[in-house]
Write an enzyme that holds these catalytic residues in place. Structure first.
Site, PDB file in Angstrom:
ATOM      1  N   LYS B   9       0.832  -1.212   0.000  1.00  0.00           N
ATOM      2  CA  LYS B   9       0.000   0.000   0.000  1.00  0.00           C
ATOM      3  C   LYS B   9       0.870   1.267   0.000  1.00  0.00           C
ATOM      4  O   LYS B   9       1.965   1.274   0.576  1.00  0.00           O
ATOM      5  CB  LYS B   9      -0.855  -0.016   1.261  1.00  0.00           C
ATOM      6  CG  LYS B   9      -1.819   1.140   1.412  1.00  0.00           C
ATOM      7  CD  LYS B   9      -2.612   0.955   2.691  1.00  0.00           C
ATOM      8  CE  LYS B   9      -3.458   2.172   3.017  1.00  0.00           C
ATOM      9  NZ  LYS B   9      -2.664   3.336   3.421  1.00  0.00           N
ATOM     10  N   LYS B  14       7.591   1.154   1.678  1.00  0.00           N
ATOM     11  CA  LYS B  14       8.311   0.327   0.691  1.00  0.00           C
ATOM     12  C   LYS B  14       9.676   0.916   0.355  1.00  0.00           C
ATOM     13  O   LYS B  14      10.661   0.205   0.306  1.00  0.00           O
ATOM     14  CB  LYS B  14       7.513   0.204  -0.623  1.00  0.00           C
ATOM     15  CG  LYS B  14       6.272  -0.610  -0.549  1.00  0.00           C
ATOM     16  CD  LYS B  14       5.558  -0.639  -1.887  1.00  0.00           C
ATOM     17  CE  LYS B  14       5.112   0.734  -2.358  1.00  0.00           C
ATOM     18  NZ  LYS B  14       4.129   1.391  -1.485  1.00  0.00           N
ATOM     19  N   LYS B  40       6.379   9.076  -8.641  1.00  0.00           N
ATOM     20  CA  LYS B  40       6.806   9.998  -7.571  1.00  0.00           C
ATOM     21  C   LYS B  40       8.328  10.047  -7.437  1.00  0.00           C
ATOM     22  O   LYS B  40       8.862  10.939  -6.802  1.00  0.00           O
ATOM     23  CB  LYS B  40       6.182   9.592  -6.240  1.00  0.00           C
ATOM     24  CG  LYS B  40       4.691   9.944  -6.141  1.00  0.00           C
ATOM     25  CD  LYS B  40       4.181   9.931  -4.706  1.00  0.00           C
ATOM     26  CE  LYS B  40       4.380   8.622  -3.968  1.00  0.00           C
ATOM     27  NZ  LYS B  40       3.639   7.488  -4.544  1.00  0.00           N
ATOM     28  N   ASP B 125      -0.203   0.142  -5.623  1.00  0.00           N
ATOM     29  CA  ASP B 125      -1.026  -1.009  -5.962  1.00  0.00           C
ATOM     30  C   ASP B 125      -0.799  -1.367  -7.421  1.00  0.00           C
ATOM     31  O   ASP B 125      -0.359  -0.532  -8.194  1.00  0.00           O
ATOM     32  CB  ASP B 125      -2.499  -0.661  -5.714  1.00  0.00           C
ATOM     33  CG  ASP B 125      -3.284  -1.887  -5.286  1.00  0.00           C
ATOM     34  OD1 ASP B 125      -2.841  -3.011  -5.587  1.00  0.00           O
ATOM     35  OD2 ASP B 125      -4.331  -1.712  -4.658  1.00  0.00           O
TER      36      ASP B 125
END
Lengths: 339, 271
Positions: B9, B14, B40, B125
């Site tokens: 998520k 991450k 990003k 996702d």
């Protein structure tokens, strides 16, 4: 499996309309291939009808770069480029790729311009094929028209501009209408100008090319208050029925015109009397039986025997329009029967 | 060559986990390549001492063609970890998924995907085919799910399992689930919950990463924990994790849970 009648590319359907508008620049927002194969098709068909000007298409020439980063800037440039050609109207057609990445074509067309810039959504993968492109384009263009005073005249709606005999069909339906004293107001759309389209609302009846245009006929009835007859005249009886329908819709006495048309039909049947008694079979292959109805009507009238080993004669679809259409068809039957 | 991908998520950690993992692996003497697969573009920032490196897509956008060189897209960060950012379109336009596909094609053509360990850090996702690219044949063979004990985070992890099980059923596919990483939010019985979730989807919890202030401190100092606080307990957790990853031989095809079962599981741990 029935033959799909709404197959093919939505974009091609819309182009069959926009390329028939005089002084119209059509922008295809997508990869150049989408424009190229349509350009070839249109150019070949126009050339076959001795019409050799090339279709006025502009491709935004999207590549992977625009797919990733968005292609709206290319469309802006293309609209700018289209303006430099001084058209009366610009039509922007989207493609599968532009629709997939969600370029906001509508927003760019909404910016106020000196001439109409209209967007026809033609992302083919969204469902629908050629026919929906054809109808969507006409529907969008119809927003340029206003309700009018309803003069004694008719619009021809949804002519199949890519068929070989489009002009013959037009001449025949015009002849039949003229015999009842009814002029054609606007061909919506076939070789029409922007003012023609804007005046669409001044006619008092719409004549649809065929019943596939009924959804459009219904919209035009609602928006412009113009009722419709759902098809061009097809077959001998069909031609007479067409005249009765038009007469009824416009409150005209068409008795004399019908009598003249029937006389013309009788004379035509006599001209092909050498066919009498011949054995024929329909050489055109269709999945559905119903398509042969006008063929059976002709065979009966000319006293022809339908037999599996008969001479091959065509029953084209779309069926030729009006009495003269049948005359052209019977000439082909004569050749088929070596008569 | 070991190729691993971290999915989970958005905001779950991450990039922090990936960067610390890459840093720890490099300290084991391994040649590590970390690829940020998120428009990003901030996956490798801590490895690059706070610098946002030019992305592959930036170069394509400027040049108009994919003729980029290896030197222009690969940057050396902490302890020689090589860093690549895929990048992508501005928010709200174009197609980021296609950007990922294009990036992989370019990296492949440049022969960039060559290292002892390649770490793919993928956005929130698997929203479309493009973001499943790292799971395709020839790329990551081990996928690690990063989750906390929060329901929404487990939900996202479960959803990613669907993509893994779909892709792993394809012929010649070698993509498997390597394990579940619990990046804790300090919830009660969080470790047990994530361990049970991992078991229920047919995998196991490979690492529990406790919540620790040192992670934020390191990030504020534009460093990984491994670099900023090598003596900390948290750094030891990441080093342990890196060893486990290298030793891990367990690869599973996961069976995603039904929404109801997932809710029941989270509910059971809520009191």
């Amino acid at each position: 499996m029935p033959i799909p009648r709404d197959d093919g590319c939505t974009l091609t359907g819309a182009l069959s309309v926009t390329t028939e508008i005089e002084r119209c620049a059509t922008i295809i927002h997508g990869p150049s291939g989408c424009a190229h194969h349509n350009f070839s098709l249109l150019h070949a068909l126009h050339a076959a009808r001795d019409h050799i000007t090339t279709p006025a298409l502009i491709s935004t020439d999207m590549s992977e770069r625009e797919v990733i980063f968005g292609g709206e800037h290319l469309l802006e440039e293309a609209i700018f480029e289209a303006f430099s050609r001084h058209p009366d109207i610009i039509c922007v057609l989207s493609t599968c790729v532009a629709a997939t990445i969600g370029d906001d074509v509508d927003a760019l067309c909404r910016i106020p311009h000196d001439i109409p810039v209209i967007h026809v959504p033609t992302g083919g993968f969204l469902g629908g094929g050629f026919l929906s492109g054809h109808i969507n384009a006409l529907q969008t263009l119809s927003h340029l028209a206003k309700r009018g005073e309803g003069s004694l005249s008719v619009n021809l709606v949804g002519e199949k501009t890519l068929e070989y005999e489009v002009q013959e069909h037009y001449r025949e339906v015009s002849r039949i209408l003229a015999s009842m004293g009814v002029p054609v107001h606007t061909r919506f759309v076939c070789g029409s100008s922007l003012p023609d389209i804007q005046r669409l609302g001044n006619a008092s009846l719409n004549i649809l090319r065929d019943p596939s245009m009924v959804p459009l006929g219904t919209t035009l009835d609602r928006e412009l208050g113009i009722p419709f007859v759902d098809s061009f005249p097809l077959g001998m009886e069909g031609t007479i029925r067409f005249m009765e329908e038009v007469g009824a819709a416009l409150s005209l006495d068409v008795t004399d015109a019908i009598a003249e048309e029937e006389a013309l039909q009788r004379e035509m049947v006599r001209a092909f009397s050498s066919l009498k008694g011949k054995r024929i079979r329909f050489s055109t292959r269709y999945a559905e039986e119903g398509v042969f109805h006008p063929g059976y009507e002709l065979a009966e009238m000319l006293d022809l025997e339908i037999h599996e080993h008969g001479n091959p004669v065509p029953v084209p679809d779309p069926f030729p329009v009006g009495t003269h259409g049948i005359r052209r068809l019977l000439n082909r039957w004569m050749r088929g029967c070596h008569a | 060559m070991k190729q691993i991908a971290l999915y989970g998520k958005g905001g779950i950690g991450k990039s922090t986990t990936s960067a610390n993992l890459s840093a720890a692996l490099s300290l084991q003497g391994l040649d590590v390549l970390q690829i940020g697969c998120d428009p990003k573009r901030d996956s490798t920032r801590m490895l690059m001492q706070g610098t946002l490196i030019p992305t592959v897509m930036d170069l394509v956008r400027k040049r108009g063609d994919p003729a980029v060189t290896l030197d222009e897209v690969v940057y050396r960060g902490f302890h020689g970890v090589r860093c690549v950012e895929a990048g992508g379109p501005e928010p709200g336009v174009g197609c980021a998924g296609r950007g990922i596909i294009a990036t992989f094609q370019i990296l492949e053509k440049l022969g960039a995907l060559d290292a002892d360990v390649v770490v793919y850090d993928v956005l929130g996702d698997v929203v479309c085919g493009g973001f499943a690219m790292p799971m395709r044949e020839g790329y990551a063979e081990e996928v690690y799910l990063v989750t906390s004990g929060e329901l929404m985070s487990l939900y996202a992890a479960n959803n990613i399992c669907k993509a893994i099980s779909r892709l792993s059923s394809r012929a010649r596919s070698r993509c498997r689930l390597g394990g579940v990483i619990c990046n804790a939010k300090n919830l009660p019985r969080e470790e047990e919950l994530v361990a049970e979730f991992a078991e229920k989807i047919g995998s196991f919890m490979i690492q529990f990463i406790p919540r620790d202030q040192v992670v934020q401190q390191s990030e504020l100092n534009r460093r990984t924990v491994i670099q900023f606080a090598p003596e900390s307990g948290q750094a030891e957790v990441y080093r342990t994790f890196a060893r486990k990853i290298m030793e891990n031989r367990r690869l599973d095809i996961p069976t995603p849970l039904e929404m109801e079962d997932l809710e029941d599981l989270a509910y059971a741990y809520s009191t």
